[in-house]
Design an enzyme around this catalytic site. Sequence first.
Site, PDB file in Angstrom:
ATOM      1  N   ASN A   1       0.847  -1.209   0.000  1.00 47.39           N
ATOM      2  CA  ASN A   1       0.000   0.000   0.000  1.00 47.39           C
ATOM      3  C   ASN A   1       0.876   1.250   0.000  1.00 47.39           C
ATOM      4  OD1 ASN A   1      -2.485   1.534   0.365  1.00 47.39           O
ATOM      5  ND2 ASN A   1      -1.798   1.876   2.477  1.00 47.39           N
TER       6      ASN A   1
ATOM      7  N   GLU B   1      -3.854  -4.895  10.320  1.00 52.20           N
ATOM      8  CA  GLU B   1      -4.151  -3.601  10.943  1.00 52.20           C
ATOM      9  C   GLU B   1      -3.878  -2.473   9.945  1.00 52.20           C
ATOM     10  OE1 GLU B   1      -2.691  -1.085  14.835  1.00 52.20           O
ATOM     11  OE2 GLU B   1      -1.989  -3.140  14.599  1.00 52.20           O
TER      12      GLU B   1
ATOM     13  N   HIS C   1       0.746   5.188   1.406  1.00 54.70           N
ATOM     14  CA  HIS C   1       0.002   6.034   2.351  1.00 54.70           C
ATOM     15  C   HIS C   1       0.629   7.431   2.346  1.00 54.70           C
ATOM     16  CE1 HIS C   1      -2.376   7.030   5.864  1.00 54.70           C
ATOM     17  NE2 HIS C   1      -1.302   7.587   6.377  1.00 54.70           N
TER      18      HIS C   1
ATOM     19  N   ASP D   1      -2.713   0.470   7.841  1.00 59.08           N
ATOM     20  CA  ASP D   1      -1.524   1.331   7.748  1.00 59.08           C
ATOM     21  C   ASP D   1      -0.453   1.001   8.790  1.00 59.08           C
ATOM     22  OD1 ASP D   1      -2.756   2.697   5.639  1.00 59.08           O
ATOM     23  OD2 ASP D   1      -3.695   4.136   6.987  1.00 59.08           O
TER      24      ASP D   1
HETATM   25  C1  GRF Z   1      -2.679   9.016  -2.590  1.00 58.54           C
HETATM   26  O1  GRF Z   1      -2.371  10.150  -1.821  1.00 58.54           O
HETATM   27  C2  GRF Z   1      -2.383   7.751  -1.830  1.00 58.54           C
HETATM   28  O2  GRF Z   1      -1.288   7.861  -0.999  1.00 58.54           O
HETATM   29  C3  GRF Z   1      -3.628   7.583  -1.022  1.00 58.54           C
HETATM   30  O3  GRF Z   1      -4.663   7.967  -1.887  1.00 58.54           O
HETATM   31  C4  GRF Z   1      -4.182   8.898  -2.836  1.00 58.54           C
HETATM   32  C5  GRF Z   1      -4.486   8.343  -4.186  1.00 58.54           C
HETATM   33  O4  GRF Z   1      -4.222   9.248  -5.198  1.00 58.54           O
HETATM   34  N1  GRF Z   1      -3.706   6.240  -0.512  1.00 58.54           N
HETATM   35  P1  GRF Z   1      -4.287   8.792  -6.712  1.00 58.54           P
HETATM   36  O5  GRF Z   1      -5.647   8.127  -6.929  1.00 58.54           O
HETATM   37  O6  GRF Z   1      -3.159   7.849  -6.972  1.00 58.54           O
HETATM   38  O7  GRF Z   1      -4.177  10.060  -7.495  1.00 58.54           O
END
Ligand code: GRF
Length: 212
Positions: free
Chosen positions: A107, A143, A109, A145
């Site tokens: 993922n 869990e 974040h 993030d």
């Molecule tokens: C990003 O900031 C990512 O970190 C978060 O959601 C946003 C997605 O942006 N999980 P995009 O759809 O890739 O423009």
Amino acid sequence: MTTRFGVLVSGSGTNLAALIDAVDQPGAAAELAVVISNKADAYGLERARTAGIPAVHISHRGKERASFDQELVDCLEEHGVEWVLLAGFMRVVTPTLLDGFPGRVINIHPALLPSFPGLQGQRQAFEANVPIAGATVHFVSAETDAGPIIAQGAVLRVDGDTLESLTQRILAIEHRLFPMVMAWAAAGRLRLERGRAVVDLLEGERRGLWGN
Ligand code: GRF
């Protein structure tokens, strides 16, 4: 031989766009096998179609989390996916997805975890007035993030920053960070070992990036 990645999105998919650019580079070891969204109108699906990548809508509505995740696993398996990248995927995942791809769900974040997990990491960082913000790519665990951190990108807060300007700077570093981690996974240089992310770094590589 290229490594096959599945990307899950819920929104505009600018991170997906960065991943598409990366796999289009000559000699890329990664391939995007399928893009899946829980939202029919996610612009990420449109980006995938334009790039000639199978784009699939799987609604989460009216489903138990685990059965929705089973549909994701089935679709990812049908497309021969080896690694799963969550790129702005706004659903909490269950062990059903994680067990389908053990140690291979990642993922991104928009905050420097373990600070500011959950929704709107950029806003949380902005409101906390921290001098350094950023983004984290991590293995997904049960869990939210909280899984083992693979790589981070940091940006300095500058005078006059607004939530929007800081968010844009974080997003720009996300667009460098996620393709970098995908390349490590594709090259077989990334793994989860005893609950920690291990990267076999090449000369000059770091697990961190600076954005400004
Ligand atoms: C990003 O900031 C990512 O970190 C978060 O959601 C946003 C997605 O942006 N999980 P995009 O759809 O890739 O423009």
